[in-house]
Write a protein that holds these residues in place. Sequence first.
Motif, PDB file in Angstrom:
ATOM      1  N   ILE A 194       0.885  -1.165   0.000  1.00  0.00           N
ATOM      2  CA  ILE A 194       0.000   0.000   0.000  1.00  0.00           C
ATOM      3  C   ILE A 194       0.917   1.206   0.000  1.00  0.00           C
ATOM      4  O   ILE A 194       1.547   1.533   1.016  1.00  0.00           O
ATOM      5  N   GLU A 195       1.039   1.837  -1.169  1.00  0.00           N
ATOM      6  CA  GLU A 195       1.982   2.935  -1.305  1.00  0.00           C
ATOM      7  C   GLU A 195       1.551   4.152  -0.500  1.00  0.00           C
ATOM      8  O   GLU A 195       2.363   4.799   0.172  1.00  0.00           O
ATOM      9  N   ASN A 196       0.250   4.456  -0.603  1.00  0.00           N
ATOM     10  CA  ASN A 196      -0.266   5.646   0.070  1.00  0.00           C
ATOM     11  C   ASN A 196      -1.729   5.412   0.410  1.00  0.00           C
ATOM     12  O   ASN A 196      -2.560   5.262  -0.492  1.00  0.00           O
ATOM     13  N   PRO A 197      -2.080   5.338   1.685  1.00  0.00           N
ATOM     14  CA  PRO A 197      -3.474   5.062   2.057  1.00  0.00           C
ATOM     15  C   PRO A 197      -4.460   6.067   1.471  1.00  0.00           C
ATOM     16  O   PRO A 197      -5.562   5.687   1.048  1.00  0.00           O
ATOM     17  N   ALA A 198      -4.089   7.342   1.409  1.00  0.00           N
ATOM     18  CA  ALA A 198      -5.006   8.353   0.865  1.00  0.00           C
ATOM     19  C   ALA A 198      -5.226   8.129  -0.628  1.00  0.00           C
ATOM     20  O   ALA A 198      -6.351   8.235  -1.134  1.00  0.00           O
ATOM     21  N   ALA A 199      -4.142   7.802  -1.355  1.00  0.00           N
ATOM     22  CA  ALA A 199      -4.275   7.543  -2.793  1.00  0.00           C
ATOM     23  C   ALA A 199      -5.108   6.293  -3.028  1.00  0.00           C
ATOM     24  O   ALA A 199      -5.898   6.234  -3.990  1.00  0.00           O
ATOM     25  N   TRP A 200      -4.947   5.306  -2.149  1.00  0.00           N
ATOM     26  CA  TRP A 200      -5.733   4.083  -2.315  1.00  0.00           C
ATOM     27  C   TRP A 200      -7.214   4.360  -2.044  1.00  0.00           C
ATOM     28  O   TRP A 200      -8.085   3.883  -2.764  1.00  0.00           O
ATOM     29  N   ALA A 201      -7.518   5.162  -1.030  1.00  0.00           N
ATOM     30  CA  ALA A 201      -8.908   5.526  -0.747  1.00  0.00           C
ATOM     31  C   ALA A 201      -9.515   6.258  -1.931  1.00  0.00           C
ATOM     32  O   ALA A 201     -10.680   6.047  -2.291  1.00  0.00           O
ATOM     33  N   SER A 202      -8.693   7.094  -2.581  1.00  0.00           N
ATOM     34  CA  SER A 202      -9.178   7.809  -3.761  1.00  0.00           C
ATOM     35  C   SER A 202      -9.439   6.840  -4.905  1.00  0.00           C
ATOM     36  O   SER A 202     -10.425   6.963  -5.634  1.00  0.00           O
ATOM     37  N   ALA A 203      -8.550   5.853  -5.083  1.00  0.00           N
ATOM     38  CA  ALA A 203      -8.749   4.863  -6.143  1.00  0.00           C
ATOM     39  C   ALA A 203      -9.992   4.025  -5.888  1.00  0.00           C
ATOM     40  O   ALA A 203     -10.718   3.652  -6.825  1.00  0.00           O
ATOM     41  N   LEU A 204     -10.261   3.748  -4.604  1.00  0.00           N
ATOM     42  CA  LEU A 204     -11.435   2.958  -4.235  1.00  0.00           C
ATOM     43  C   LEU A 204     -12.709   3.785  -4.265  1.00  0.00           C
ATOM     44  O   LEU A 204     -13.821   3.225  -4.250  1.00  0.00           O
ATOM     45  N   ASP A 205     -12.512   5.120  -4.270  1.00  0.00           N
ATOM     46  CA  ASP A 205     -13.641   6.050  -4.215  1.00  0.00           C
ATOM     47  C   ASP A 205     -14.477   5.823  -2.958  1.00  0.00           C
ATOM     48  O   ASP A 205     -15.698   5.642  -3.011  1.00  0.00           O
ATOM     49  N   ILE A 206     -13.763   5.796  -1.819  1.00  0.00           N
ATOM     50  CA  ILE A 206     -14.430   5.654  -0.532  1.00  0.00           C
ATOM     51  C   ILE A 206     -13.981   6.787   0.375  1.00  0.00           C
ATOM     52  O   ILE A 206     -12.923   7.391   0.169  1.00  0.00           O
ATOM     53  N   ASP A 207     -14.808   7.103   1.362  1.00  0.00           N
ATOM     54  CA  ASP A 207     -14.436   8.145   2.315  1.00  0.00           C
ATOM     55  C   ASP A 207     -14.275   7.588   3.716  1.00  0.00           C
ATOM     56  O   ASP A 207     -14.318   8.318   4.694  1.00  0.00           O
ATOM     57  N   TRP A 208     -14.114   6.245   3.803  1.00  0.00           N
ATOM     58  CA  TRP A 208     -13.877   5.645   5.110  1.00  0.00           C
ATOM     59  C   TRP A 208     -12.498   5.012   5.109  1.00  0.00           C
ATOM     60  O   TRP A 208     -11.795   4.987   4.118  1.00  0.00           O
ATOM     61  N   GLY A 209     -12.070   4.495   6.241  1.00  0.00           N
ATOM     62  CA  GLY A 209     -10.686   4.068   6.442  1.00  0.00           C
ATOM     63  C   GLY A 209     -10.236   2.954   5.521  1.00  0.00           C
ATOM     64  O   GLY A 209     -11.038   2.197   4.969  1.00  0.00           O
ATOM     65  N   THR A 210      -8.927   2.876   5.356  1.00  0.00           N
ATOM     66  CA  THR A 210      -8.319   1.834   4.521  1.00  0.00           C
ATOM     67  C   THR A 210      -7.549   0.818   5.355  1.00  0.00           C
ATOM     68  O   THR A 210      -6.746   0.047   4.820  1.00  0.00           O
ATOM     69  N   GLN A 211      -7.738   0.826   6.671  1.00  0.00           N
ATOM     70  CA  GLN A 211      -7.041  -0.149   7.516  1.00  0.00           C
ATOM     71  C   GLN A 211      -7.430  -1.566   7.091  1.00  0.00           C
ATOM     72  O   GLN A 211      -8.603  -1.868   6.865  1.00  0.00           O
ATOM     73  N   LEU A 212      -6.427  -2.434   6.949  1.00  0.00           N
ATOM     74  CA  LEU A 212      -6.688  -3.817   6.546  1.00  0.00           C
ATOM     75  C   LEU A 212      -7.170  -4.638   7.727  1.00  0.00           C
ATOM     76  O   LEU A 212      -6.641  -4.518   8.842  1.00  0.00           O
ATOM     77  N   SER A 213      -8.160  -5.499   7.480  1.00  0.00           N
ATOM     78  CA  SER A 213      -8.529  -6.484   8.499  1.00  0.00           C
ATOM     79  C   SER A 213      -7.463  -7.574   8.510  1.00  0.00           C
ATOM     80  O   SER A 213      -6.712  -7.746   7.538  1.00  0.00           O
ATOM     81  N   PHE A 214      -7.399  -8.346   9.589  1.00  0.00           N
ATOM     82  CA  PHE A 214      -6.395  -9.411   9.641  1.00  0.00           C
ATOM     83  C   PHE A 214      -6.750 -10.528   8.667  1.00  0.00           C
ATOM     84  O   PHE A 214      -5.861 -11.211   8.165  1.00  0.00           O
ATOM     85  N   ASP A 215      -8.036 -10.686   8.348  1.00  0.00           N
ATOM     86  CA  ASP A 215      -8.422 -11.646   7.313  1.00  0.00           C
ATOM     87  C   ASP A 215      -7.833 -11.236   5.969  1.00  0.00           C
ATOM     88  O   ASP A 215      -7.362 -12.090   5.189  1.00  0.00           O
ATOM     89  N   GLU A 216      -7.869  -9.915   5.667  1.00  0.00           N
ATOM     90  CA  GLU A 216      -7.309  -9.435   4.408  1.00  0.00           C
ATOM     91  C   GLU A 216      -5.788  -9.628   4.373  1.00  0.00           C
ATOM     92  O   GLU A 216      -5.223  -9.995   3.334  1.00  0.00           O
ATOM     93  N   VAL A 217      -5.133  -9.404   5.498  1.00  0.00           N
ATOM     94  CA  VAL A 217      -3.689  -9.630   5.571  1.00  0.00           C
ATOM     95  C   VAL A 217      -3.373 -11.091   5.271  1.00  0.00           C
ATOM     96  O   VAL A 217      -2.445 -11.403   4.502  1.00  0.00           O
ATOM     97  N   GLN A 218      -4.141 -11.994   5.859  1.00  0.00           N
ATOM     98  CA  GLN A 218      -3.899 -13.419   5.625  1.00  0.00           C
ATOM     99  C   GLN A 218      -4.100 -13.777   4.158  1.00  0.00           C
ATOM    100  O   GLN A 218      -3.306 -14.537   3.572  1.00  0.00           O
TER     101      GLN A 218
END
Length: 604
Positions: free
Chosen positions: A470-494
Amino acid sequence: MLKDLKSVLAALDAHEPGSLLELRETQWLDAKAAAYQLDVDPRAPEELAKDVAAFANGGGGVIVIGIATRMDNDEEVLDRVTGLAPDAVNVDQVRKVIRARITPAPRGVRIGWSGGKERVLFIDVPAQPAATLFVVAAPTGKPGAQRTDTVAVPVRDGDQTYWLPRAEIGALLSAGVRASGMPTAEALADLVRQAVSDSGPGGGLRVGQGLPDREREMQEAYRRLAYAGLGEPAGEAWAHGSTALQDLHHERDSGPGWVLCLVAGRPPVVVAAPVWQAIVEAGRHAPGHDPLAAVGYPVPPEGTDGSWMVGADERSVDLDGGSWGAGRLACSGRGVWRWEPLTHFSLNQGRSAENWTSGQSPALRLRAVVNLPWADPGTLEISRPRRQQLEQQLPYSALAGAVTTLSRRRGAELPAAEWSRGRFSNTARSVSYTCTVSAPDGAPALRAAATLALPTTTDSTVVACADVMIENPAAWASALDIDWGTQLSFDEVQALLLGAWETAAELLPDVVGDPAALRWAAPPTTELRMTCEQPAENNVLPALDELVDLEPLGASTDGGRSKMAVTITTAPTMGRGERQSLMRQALVHMAQQFGYVDAEVELL
């Protein structure tokens, strides 16, 4: 290009006997178009013993059976592969002739098949102790028992094998007699009789002879294991560290021999010669060229209290006590033995853990590094067709799938479909590819990378690596077009680590050919890593729990960390379900070692 014994053996182990063509027979290479006719020609066992003993006396070499030669300027040149049918050679019979007719029996002789459609047999005779002279009974060319009143010494000279002249044998024996102080005439006769009689069945050797301090112990073990079909000793006992060993014949002439093995602290074991050869072969490429020091010795099954045996029909043997740690030697349905480590976890970081990170500072990196210490990696290369195949496969890889699914779970369709050659070297020795998901303004938001490098002058291991960044959380949120957090769940990490590991372990190694045909020079390992690499405004790296929800691991006793990693010593290839289960166990081990003492697999 093949230029020495090591490279020739590597080619044979890689099942490429055709690469030996146009080589000239040398001090260490002998080729034969047809197999020794051991059951038909009474001269064949004598010829086999002579050829092997000559290499044993000459510093080692290899006999390749199934390649015809031609004469060129009075030299034999390997001309064409004639091939052998699998039933044309009884490997156990070849091994028995070598043990029975050469005194002392050469150690570490390896007999194997090489090739695909046209197969050849090779007999690898490793270098023997310099002070040892290998002798055979003088040839008669007639069927029946060997003569017990003669001795002959075959030696290698260039591409020819010849008999050491009688005068030189006499000089060698006389020198030994003078050193021992025995009467010359009587001693010469005794030594000749002893040398020849030792080479025949029941040659007068005692169990334990050669290790006087262990002789009684070895004889007791022999008595306990006699039911296995143990015959007479095939040579003197010897010590490997604190372990006592001795080659034995089978009680039946047609049966494979045995190796009696007494390891301190374990019940005595007798191992069938074909299995013992597989054990030695498994560790043959280890640094130091001491196979047993690498792989160790057979471990008795759980609950075994007394003496035990490993028969020729066994298909799996557990080993321990060597520098490689605990492992298992298993035989495939095709009769090929392969060593793999028994899985264990540690926090030991390899020297390649942070390779290919220079000039990068992603907010979060999830990485799988697979270390593949294959034997003779200098023979490997990455061909253009294999590189092109990898380029076609990467968009459909487990890594690409995990990255695509990550965005889908957040309501966006951002497939990891476009892969390009990465910033790191792409040569015949390495591959590097990346896939970038960008924000609407073109800023990199999420990146996946796949890299494999063949050994360098500073690292003898093939390294495969797969990253999700994840290069930049803000850029990723913009790419996802979301206005909520980009913190990964541990399921996503796995899910991301699983995809990265599968790609690094299964897909990337295919660019060098068939990994299953390669042998280990050390245990393979995998490192799973989670790192924050982008400093905050105060120039301090953030803790992982700012970018990853670590709540499933429980509370930490050590505070926040910017990096956690675990190393798994295990075979790289496995089923997806097994890999997922193993990854969860490894992550729990990592978490507990980093202060998350309440972490449990069931909670992930």
